[in-house]
Design a protein around this motif. Structure first.
Motif, PDB file in Angstrom:
ATOM      1  N   LEU A  74       0.819  -1.216   0.000  1.00  0.00           N
ATOM      2  CA  LEU A  74       0.000   0.000   0.000  1.00  0.00           C
ATOM      3  C   LEU A  74       0.848   1.259   0.000  1.00  0.00           C
ATOM      4  O   LEU A  74       1.903   1.325   0.642  1.00  0.00           O
ATOM      5  CB  LEU A  74      -0.907   0.037   1.231  1.00  0.00           C
ATOM      6  N   ILE A  75       0.348   2.252  -0.703  1.00  0.00           N
ATOM      7  CA  ILE A  75       0.803   3.632  -0.570  1.00  0.00           C
ATOM      8  C   ILE A  75      -0.362   4.403   0.039  1.00  0.00           C
ATOM      9  O   ILE A  75      -1.493   4.310  -0.447  1.00  0.00           O
ATOM     10  CB  ILE A  75       1.173   4.243  -1.936  1.00  0.00           C
ATOM     11  N   ILE A  76      -0.099   5.135   1.108  1.00  0.00           N
ATOM     12  CA  ILE A  76      -1.149   5.945   1.733  1.00  0.00           C
ATOM     13  C   ILE A  76      -0.914   7.407   1.370  1.00  0.00           C
ATOM     14  O   ILE A  76       0.164   7.955   1.610  1.00  0.00           O
ATOM     15  CB  ILE A  76      -1.156   5.792   3.268  1.00  0.00           C
ATOM     16  N   ILE A  77      -1.929   8.036   0.779  1.00  0.00           N
ATOM     17  CA  ILE A  77      -1.923   9.481   0.517  1.00  0.00           C
ATOM     18  C   ILE A  77      -3.084  10.068   1.318  1.00  0.00           C
ATOM     19  O   ILE A  77      -4.229   9.642   1.172  1.00  0.00           O
ATOM     20  CB  ILE A  77      -2.105   9.813  -0.976  1.00  0.00           C
ATOM     21  N   MET A  78      -2.782  11.072   2.142  1.00  0.00           N
ATOM     22  CA  MET A  78      -3.757  11.525   3.130  1.00  0.00           C
ATOM     23  C   MET A  78      -3.803  13.051   3.192  1.00  0.00           C
ATOM     24  O   MET A  78      -2.786  13.725   3.012  1.00  0.00           O
ATOM     25  CB  MET A  78      -3.346  10.939   4.486  1.00  0.00           C
ATOM     26  N   ALA A  79      -4.991  13.584   3.429  1.00  0.00           N
ATOM     27  CA  ALA A  79      -5.151  15.006   3.742  1.00  0.00           C
ATOM     28  C   ALA A  79      -6.265  15.112   4.778  1.00  0.00           C
ATOM     29  O   ALA A  79      -7.300  14.463   4.642  1.00  0.00           O
ATOM     30  CB  ALA A  79      -5.496  15.809   2.494  1.00  0.00           C
ATOM     31  N   HIS A  80      -6.058  15.912   5.809  1.00  0.00           N
ATOM     32  CA  HIS A  80      -7.040  15.897   6.903  1.00  0.00           C
ATOM     33  C   HIS A  80      -8.199  16.851   6.661  1.00  0.00           C
ATOM     34  O   HIS A  80      -8.064  17.915   6.053  1.00  0.00           O
ATOM     35  CB  HIS A  80      -6.367  16.137   8.261  1.00  0.00           C
ATOM     36  N   ASN A  81      -9.346  16.440   7.168  1.00  0.00           N
ATOM     37  CA  ASN A  81     -10.623  17.094   6.920  1.00  0.00           C
ATOM     38  C   ASN A  81     -10.963  18.145   7.972  1.00  0.00           C
ATOM     39  O   ASN A  81     -11.720  19.075   7.698  1.00  0.00           O
ATOM     40  CB  ASN A  81     -11.728  16.033   6.879  1.00  0.00           C
ATOM     41  N   ASP A  82     -10.436  18.001   9.186  1.00  0.00           N
ATOM     42  CA  ASP A  82     -10.858  18.892  10.267  1.00  0.00           C
ATOM     43  C   ASP A  82     -10.053  20.184  10.273  1.00  0.00           C
ATOM     44  O   ASP A  82      -8.933  20.266   9.773  1.00  0.00           O
ATOM     45  CB  ASP A  82     -10.739  18.192  11.625  1.00  0.00           C
ATOM     46  N   ILE A  83     -10.666  21.229  10.854  1.00  0.00           N
ATOM     47  CA  ILE A  83      -9.992  22.511  11.039  1.00  0.00           C
ATOM     48  C   ILE A  83      -9.866  22.786  12.536  1.00  0.00           C
ATOM     49  O   ILE A  83     -10.490  22.135  13.362  1.00  0.00           O
ATOM     50  CB  ILE A  83     -10.715  23.655  10.319  1.00  0.00           C
ATOM     51  N   ALA A  84      -9.041  23.780  12.869  1.00  0.00           N
ATOM     52  CA  ALA A  84      -8.614  23.962  14.257  1.00  0.00           C
ATOM     53  C   ALA A  84      -9.658  24.628  15.147  1.00  0.00           C
ATOM     54  O   ALA A  84      -9.483  24.665  16.364  1.00  0.00           O
ATOM     55  CB  ALA A  84      -7.325  24.791  14.294  1.00  0.00           C
ATOM     56  N   PHE A  85     -10.752  25.137  14.572  1.00  0.00           N
ATOM     57  CA  PHE A  85     -11.696  25.919  15.367  1.00  0.00           C
ATOM     58  C   PHE A  85     -12.963  25.123  15.669  1.00  0.00           C
ATOM     59  O   PHE A  85     -13.603  24.598  14.760  1.00  0.00           O
ATOM     60  CB  PHE A  85     -12.068  27.206  14.626  1.00  0.00           C
ATOM     61  N   PRO A  86     -13.349  25.044  16.936  1.00  0.00           N
ATOM     62  CA  PRO A  86     -14.540  24.270  17.296  1.00  0.00           C
ATOM     63  C   PRO A  86     -15.844  25.038  17.125  1.00  0.00           C
ATOM     64  O   PRO A  86     -16.914  24.448  17.131  1.00  0.00           O
ATOM     65  CB  PRO A  86     -14.307  23.963  18.784  1.00  0.00           C
ATOM     66  N   ASP A  87     -15.765  26.353  16.969  1.00  0.00           N
ATOM     67  CA  ASP A  87     -16.962  27.189  17.078  1.00  0.00           C
ATOM     68  C   ASP A  87     -17.401  27.804  15.752  1.00  0.00           C
ATOM     69  O   ASP A  87     -18.145  28.770  15.722  1.00  0.00           O
ATOM     70  CB  ASP A  87     -16.713  28.306  18.091  1.00  0.00           C
ATOM     71  N   ILE A  88     -16.895  27.253  14.634  1.00  0.00           N
ATOM     72  CA  ILE A  88     -17.259  27.816  13.342  1.00  0.00           C
ATOM     73  C   ILE A  88     -18.659  27.346  12.940  1.00  0.00           C
ATOM     74  O   ILE A  88     -18.928  26.164  12.862  1.00  0.00           O
ATOM     75  CB  ILE A  88     -16.238  27.399  12.256  1.00  0.00           C
ATOM     76  N   GLN A  89     -19.538  28.285  12.662  1.00  0.00           N
ATOM     77  CA  GLN A  89     -20.889  27.950  12.205  1.00  0.00           C
ATOM     78  C   GLN A  89     -21.059  28.330  10.743  1.00  0.00           C
ATOM     79  O   GLN A  89     -21.364  27.497   9.900  1.00  0.00           O
ATOM     80  CB  GLN A  89     -21.928  28.661  13.074  1.00  0.00           C
ATOM     81  N   ASN A  90     -20.853  29.589  10.451  1.00  0.00           N
ATOM     82  CA  ASN A  90     -21.010  30.077   9.075  1.00  0.00           C
ATOM     83  C   ASN A  90     -19.675  30.616   8.586  1.00  0.00           C
ATOM     84  O   ASN A  90     -19.171  31.625   9.085  1.00  0.00           O
ATOM     85  CB  ASN A  90     -22.069  31.179   9.020  1.00  0.00           C
ATOM     86  N   ALA A 370       2.121  15.336  -9.310  1.00  0.00           N
ATOM     87  CA  ALA A 370       3.404  14.653  -9.522  1.00  0.00           C
ATOM     88  C   ALA A 370       3.764  13.746  -8.353  1.00  0.00           C
ATOM     89  O   ALA A 370       4.302  12.650  -8.549  1.00  0.00           O
ATOM     90  CB  ALA A 370       4.506  15.681  -9.761  1.00  0.00           C
ATOM     91  N   LEU A 371       3.484  14.191  -7.127  1.00  0.00           N
ATOM     92  CA  LEU A 371       3.772  13.359  -5.959  1.00  0.00           C
ATOM     93  C   LEU A 371       2.970  12.058  -6.000  1.00  0.00           C
ATOM     94  O   LEU A 371       3.484  10.993  -5.638  1.00  0.00           O
ATOM     95  CB  LEU A 371       3.439  14.119  -4.672  1.00  0.00           C
ATOM     96  N   ILE A 372       1.740  12.150  -6.433  1.00  0.00           N
ATOM     97  CA  ILE A 372       0.854  10.980  -6.463  1.00  0.00           C
ATOM     98  C   ILE A 372       1.142  10.101  -7.680  1.00  0.00           C
ATOM     99  O   ILE A 372       1.246   8.873  -7.574  1.00  0.00           O
ATOM    100  CB  ILE A 372      -0.614  11.428  -6.432  1.00  0.00           C
ATOM    101  N   LEU A 373       1.326  10.739  -8.841  1.00  0.00           N
ATOM    102  CA  LEU A 373       1.497   9.968 -10.073  1.00  0.00           C
ATOM    103  C   LEU A 373       2.888   9.352 -10.204  1.00  0.00           C
ATOM    104  O   LEU A 373       3.116   8.563 -11.138  1.00  0.00           O
ATOM    105  CB  LEU A 373       1.185  10.849 -11.283  1.00  0.00           C
ATOM    106  N   GLN A 374       3.799   9.668  -9.274  1.00  0.00           N
ATOM    107  CA  GLN A 374       5.089   8.971  -9.279  1.00  0.00           C
ATOM    108  C   GLN A 374       4.900   7.468  -9.056  1.00  0.00           C
ATOM    109  O   GLN A 374       5.784   6.672  -9.374  1.00  0.00           O
ATOM    110  CB  GLN A 374       6.017   9.540  -8.206  1.00  0.00           C
ATOM    111  N   TYR A 375       3.745   7.085  -8.535  1.00  0.00           N
ATOM    112  CA  TYR A 375       3.475   5.671  -8.265  1.00  0.00           C
ATOM    113  C   TYR A 375       2.805   4.970  -9.455  1.00  0.00           C
ATOM    114  O   TYR A 375       2.368   3.831  -9.332  1.00  0.00           O
ATOM    115  CB  TYR A 375       2.611   5.541  -7.016  1.00  0.00           C
TER     116      TYR A 375
END
Length: 382
Positions: A74-90, A370-375
């Motif tokens: 396996l090659i794992i390519i990852m990007a995180h979904n969460d942001i640092a602020f708990p109180d964002i509504q709009n 390019a980073l991903i397609l090197q595989y």
């Protein structure tokens, strides 16, 4: 050396506006740590709409496997979904000149979009990589998320993983070394009382001060840079009341797991040596990220050098090799070659006025491709 074919560069140019529109849409979907499901669901639906065999796991990771010639590796390519602020509504993305402003737009939404757009190209062109690639939009990277989503993926697949790339941060940074940490909250409770009538009874604030003093005197290990910090103190109720409760948050960090272990032993020794029947001490682990594990330095050097060459082909300015606390901590602790690499230029991360430079998007888009397609074998791409 060329890292992208003519068709791949053309794809970046033709889909730049789509990239920017997807970035704006995703940024405006609130995604605080532990509350990523709404944005994760959007990403899942988007991936499925382009023909991806994507699914969501029990911690709201969105996982998109692309089968390869060898599916046992396996090659794992990852990007995180969460942001640092708990109180964002709009959230509203605002543009001023060549900058887009919004909390979380660069950390990590822009990097995640570059990954998504590359997945779209792979599916559209029906490319088969050398190994199976697991693309992951992961949850719980920020703060007390404690790399939850990444940790679950690595714990499940670590014996099969060849290499790991986390798309996170800025174009001028490449993280190659894990800064591990352990975070505690120390609570002290006593009976308390009146400051004059009950003078001499145990004071929780005084005990927290004693504990801080002892922790402050720990001899730091010298194998690697090791630090500690007292981040927040709370306690007491009034000037004339003997405090019956006080607490402090305490963390230590190091790039060496051995140094982290030494700090842990020193911490536990101090806490365990406190023996007073008039106080109650409670210790709560707030977070833990591991440091570097048994890693082949030669393999890691070649892996990082290869990725740096790709970045520098498109981004002509200096790139800083960093020691950081990122999702790469988890694979590095298992001895898996891992880099955290940014695909955007911006600033003021973890603030409400975070920004990215629109002019850097096509550069970062190409870097991600390019980073991903090197595989994928070059012959299959032309």
């Amino acid at each position: 050396m060329d890292y992208l074919t003519h068709n791949e560069i053309k794809y970046v140019q033709q889909h730049l506006e789509e990239n920017i529109q997807l970035l704006k849409t995703l940024t405006e979907i609130p995604s605080p740590t532990f509350h990523e499901k709404k944005r994760a669901t959007f990403c899942l639906n988007w991936l499925q709409s382009i023909g991806a065999n994507a699914y969501m796991d029990n911690v709201n990771n969105v996982i998109c496997p692309i089968n390869g010639e060898n599916n046992e590796t396996l090659i794992i390519i990852m990007a995180h979904n969460d942001i640092a602020f708990p109180d964002i509504q709009n959230i509203q993305v605002k543009q001023v000149d060549n900058k887009l402003f919004a909390p979380g737009i660069g950390d990590d939404t822009a990097n995640m979009v570059n990954m998504l757009m590359t997945i779209q190209y792979i599916i559209k062109m029906r490319l088969q990589p050398k190994y199976q690639i697991l693309f992951v939009i992961n949850s719980g990277e920020e703060g007390l998320g404690n790399s939850m989503g990444c940790r679950q993926i690595i714990e499940k697949y670590h014996s099969k993983i060849k290499e790991f790339i986390s798309l996170d941060g800025y174009l001028n940074e490449c993280t190659y070394c894990a800064v591990g940490s352990k975070r505690y909250q120390i609570d002290v409770k006593t009976h308390g009382g009146h400051s004059y009538v009950n003078f001499g009874q145990e004071n929780a604030i005084a005990w927290i001060a004693k504990i801080i003093t002892q922790l402050n005197q720990i001899s730091l290990p010298t194998e690697a840079k090791t630090t500690f910090n007292f981040g927040k103190i709370e306690g007491g109720s009034a000037i004339n009341v003997i405090a019956n409760h006080a607490s402090v948050t305490y963390e230590f960090r190091s790039s060496s797991q051995q140094c982290l272990n030494i700090m842990e032993q020193s911490f536990q020794k101090i806490i365990n040596n406190i023996n007073d029947k008039h106080i109650d001490i409670q210790i709560k682990v707030l977070g833990e990220r591991p440091g570097n594990g048994p890693l082949s330095q030669e393999k890691m050097r070649k892996f990082t050098s290869r990725n740096l060459n790709i970045i520098q082909h498109f981004y002509k300015k200096n790139i800083i090799l960093c020691e950081n606390s990122t999702d790469s901590n988890i694979p590095l602790s298992y001895g898996i070659c891992a880099n955290t690499i940014g695909t955007i230029i911006g600033g003021d991360a973890h603030t409400y006025h975070e920004w990215i430079d629109i002019n850097s998007i096509p550069i970062g888009f190409q870097v991600a491709m390019a980073l991903i397609l090197q595989y994928v074998d070059w012959e299959l791409r032309i």
